[in-house]
Design a protein around this motif. Structure first.
Motif, PDB file in Angstrom:
ATOM      1  N   ALA A   1       1.682 -12.930   9.312  1.00 61.05           N
ATOM      2  CA  ALA A   1       1.068 -11.610   9.444  1.00 61.05           C
ATOM      3  C   ALA A   1       1.777 -10.602   8.549  1.00 61.05           C
ATOM      4  N   ARG A   2       3.100 -10.671   8.522  1.00 65.31           N
ATOM      5  CA  ARG A   2       3.882  -9.748   7.706  1.00 65.31           C
ATOM      6  C   ARG A   2       3.551  -9.915   6.233  1.00 65.31           C
ATOM      7  N   VAL A   3       3.446 -11.173   5.769  1.00 67.02           N
ATOM      8  CA  VAL A   3       3.158 -11.439   4.353  1.00 67.02           C
ATOM      9  C   VAL A   3       1.766 -10.948   3.977  1.00 67.02           C
ATOM     10  N   GLU A   4       0.773 -11.264   4.809  1.00 67.70           N
ATOM     11  CA  GLU A   4      -0.610 -10.880   4.494  1.00 67.70           C
ATOM     12  C   GLU A   4      -0.782  -9.363   4.537  1.00 67.70           C
ATOM     13  N   ALA A   5      -0.137  -8.721   5.510  1.00 70.92           N
ATOM     14  CA  ALA A   5      -0.250  -7.263   5.599  1.00 70.92           C
ATOM     15  C   ALA A   5       0.429  -6.588   4.407  1.00 70.92           C
TER      16      ALA A   5
ATOM     17  N   ALA B   1      -3.974 -10.874   8.334  1.00 77.24           N
ATOM     18  CA  ALA B   1      -2.791 -10.427   9.074  1.00 77.24           C
ATOM     19  C   ALA B   1      -3.121 -10.277  10.556  1.00 77.24           C
ATOM     20  N   TYR B   2      -4.282  -9.707  10.856  1.00 79.28           N
ATOM     21  CA  TYR B   2      -4.684  -9.545  12.257  1.00 79.28           C
ATOM     22  C   TYR B   2      -4.854 -10.901  12.942  1.00 79.28           C
ATOM     23  N   ALA B   3      -5.487 -11.830  12.223  1.00 82.97           N
ATOM     24  CA  ALA B   3      -5.685 -13.169  12.794  1.00 82.97           C
ATOM     25  C   ALA B   3      -4.346 -13.850  13.062  1.00 82.97           C
TER      26      ALA B   3
ATOM     27  N   ASP C   1       4.354  -4.998  12.972  1.00 86.81           N
ATOM     28  CA  ASP C   1       4.191  -5.902  14.117  1.00 86.81           C
ATOM     29  C   ASP C   1       4.623  -7.318  13.758  1.00 86.81           C
ATOM     30  N   GLY C   2       4.325  -7.729  12.536  1.00 88.79           N
ATOM     31  CA  GLY C   2       4.738  -9.051  12.090  1.00 88.79           C
ATOM     32  C   GLY C   2       6.251  -9.183  12.042  1.00 88.79           C
ATOM     33  N   TYR C   3       6.925  -8.162  11.536  1.00 86.02           N
ATOM     34  CA  TYR C   3       8.393  -8.165  11.549  1.00 86.02           C
ATOM     35  C   TYR C   3       8.921  -8.279  12.976  1.00 86.02           C
ATOM     36  N   ALA C   4       8.341  -7.483  13.877  1.00 86.14           N
ATOM     37  CA  ALA C   4       8.805  -7.497  15.268  1.00 86.14           C
ATOM     38  C   ALA C   4       8.577  -8.858  15.915  1.00 86.14           C
ATOM     39  N   MET C   5       7.411  -9.444  15.650  1.00 86.73           N
ATOM     40  CA  MET C   5       7.088 -10.738  16.250  1.00 86.73           C
ATOM     41  C   MET C   5       7.986 -11.849  15.748  1.00 86.73           C
TER      42      MET C   5
END
Length: 414
Positions: free
Chosen positions: A102-106, A90-92, A127-131
């Motif tokens: 990122a959202r899926v992995e997190a 997710a960070y990567a 953060d993934g949702y926001a991005m």
């Protein structure tokens, strides 16, 4: 209707089952470690149900204690490894801008935790949702994370970034204030707080973000002087609006002392001095600044300080100002504009000639159009210069220097 029919069917089935068991009670025998149980089938089933209910209650108690100890969720080494891998991926994904991944992995990493607020991956999921543009989903997660001390700072930053993107000043104010109270040296909150304070006129709130920027080294000395100069100017305008002319002049002078080359500060102070009957000091201020940093706004200030002079006197006045820095493009434009107003076409052409050899800016082209039209009445040449002015305004010509509001050049452009 469907639910009612289902209830009736289940009721009939239970009654029929009960009657069948009553007619065929059967027997149940069990022997274990010397204990022997003999009963009919109905009581055996009831005992089995009670046993499983008791087992479920015990399991829930165990999970409750595990939650209190912070152990619930990470049940095996495999859970822990999977969560760590999910957080890493997710960070990567966030680092390369893939918000959806990122959202899926997190979210996968978060499965190891019963309470999402306790999982560090939840912040990355938000953060993934926001991005990926899913602001509401991101906001919901960020707000949940405000209750966790470990993720509160990151959640505040996420909510602030959403508020800035939406232009929501009320939320910008709320989350910047919370950031300054909860987070050590929140540099990321300083500029949004500063911008919002300027927009809303709450000048008493600008000092804290300025201190944060200065202490963090995120703003160099020159920028800090400009920012503090802007604060003094805003305060000067507020003092003038409330009738405190002396305070207004003092504050404007402090703005100029911080950034002597600031055309806005010089213009403000010069006009205040002139309004206070100190026209000579105002003119001297504009002249001193023009020697170092000519600007279209200062040309307008100099012109306005003249009052109601006729066109020829105004042309001479603009020549006087231009002579203080004769080779600067702004000096040539100021002198040319004064000459055009006085219909001194040759003088205007002389001033503009060095500016048209390369890619002239829009103001130069507009002035040349007026010269061609006024000197010889050559409409074709004037139209050609107007076309070049349009091209320059669209970015196809030279770099444009902003004209001061209300100049003759802008009036012709309109």
């Amino acid at each position: 209707m469907f639910v009612l029919a289902l209830i009736i069917i289940l009721g009939v089935a239970l009654v029929a089952g009960g009657l069948w068991f009553a007619a065929n009670p059967g027997s149940l025998n069990a022997e274990w470690l010397g204990w022997q149980i003999e009963t009919n089938m109905i009581f055996g089933l009831i005992g089995l149900i009670v046993f499983f209910v008791a087992l479920w209650v015990v399991w829930q108690l165990v999970l409750t204690f595990a939650t209190m100890l912070g152990l619930r969720g990470v049940k095996t080494r495999g859970n822990l490894v999977g969560a760590a891998k999910g957080m890493g991926e997710a960070y990567a994904a966030l680092r390369v801008g893939r918000g959806g991944q990122a959202r899926v992995e997190a979210h996968r990493a978060r499965r190891a935790y019963r309470d999402p607020v306790k999982c560090p991956a939840t912040l990355m999921e938000a953060d993934g949702y926001a991005m990926s543009g899913e602001a509401e989903a991101a906001r919901d997660l960020y707000k949940k994370l405000l209750d966790n001390h470990d993720t509160e700072g990151g959640a505040i930053r996420g909510l602030l970034e959403l508020a800035v993107a939406e232009g929501n000043d009320a939320e910008i104010r709320e989350y910047t204030e919370r950031a300054f109270f909860k987070v050590d040296n929140p540099v990321w909150a300083a500029r949004p707080a500063l911008d919002e304070a300027f927009r809303s006129g709450r000048l008493e709130d600008v000092e804290k973000p300025l201190q944060v920027l200065e202490q963090s080294g995120q703003a160099d000395a020159d920028e800090m002087r400009r920012l503090r100069s802007d604060v003094f100017l805003k305060r000067a305008e507020a003092a003038k609006a409330s009738g405190r002319k002396g305070d207004a002049v003092t504050l404007a002078r402090q703005a100029v002392e911080l950034v002597p080359e600031s055309e806005t500060a010089v213009d403000t102070l010069a006009r205040m001095l002139a309004a206070d009957g100190k026209a000579r000091k105002a003119e001297q201020l504009v002249q001193d600044t023009w020697r170092k940093a000519p600007h279209a706004l200062l040309a307008r200030t100099w012109r306005d300080l003249a009052g109601g002079k006729d066109a020829n006197a105004l042309a001479t006045r603009m020549q006087t100002l231009a002579a203080l820095n004769p080779d600067h493009p702004e000096s040539r434009l100021a002198a040319a504009e004064g000459a055009v107003e006085a219909k001194l076409w040759g003088q205007a052409r002389t001033q503009l000639q060095p500016l048209i050899t390369n890619q002239p800016c829009m103001r130069t082209c507009l002035l040349m159009a007026r010269v061609e039209d006024g000197e010889s009445g050559d409409g074709a040449k004037a139209q050609d210069w107007l076309r070049r002015a349009v091209a320059a305004a669209d970015g196809l010509g030279g770099v444009e220097t902003p004209a001061a509001p209300g100049t003759g050049i802008q009036a012709n452009a309109a």
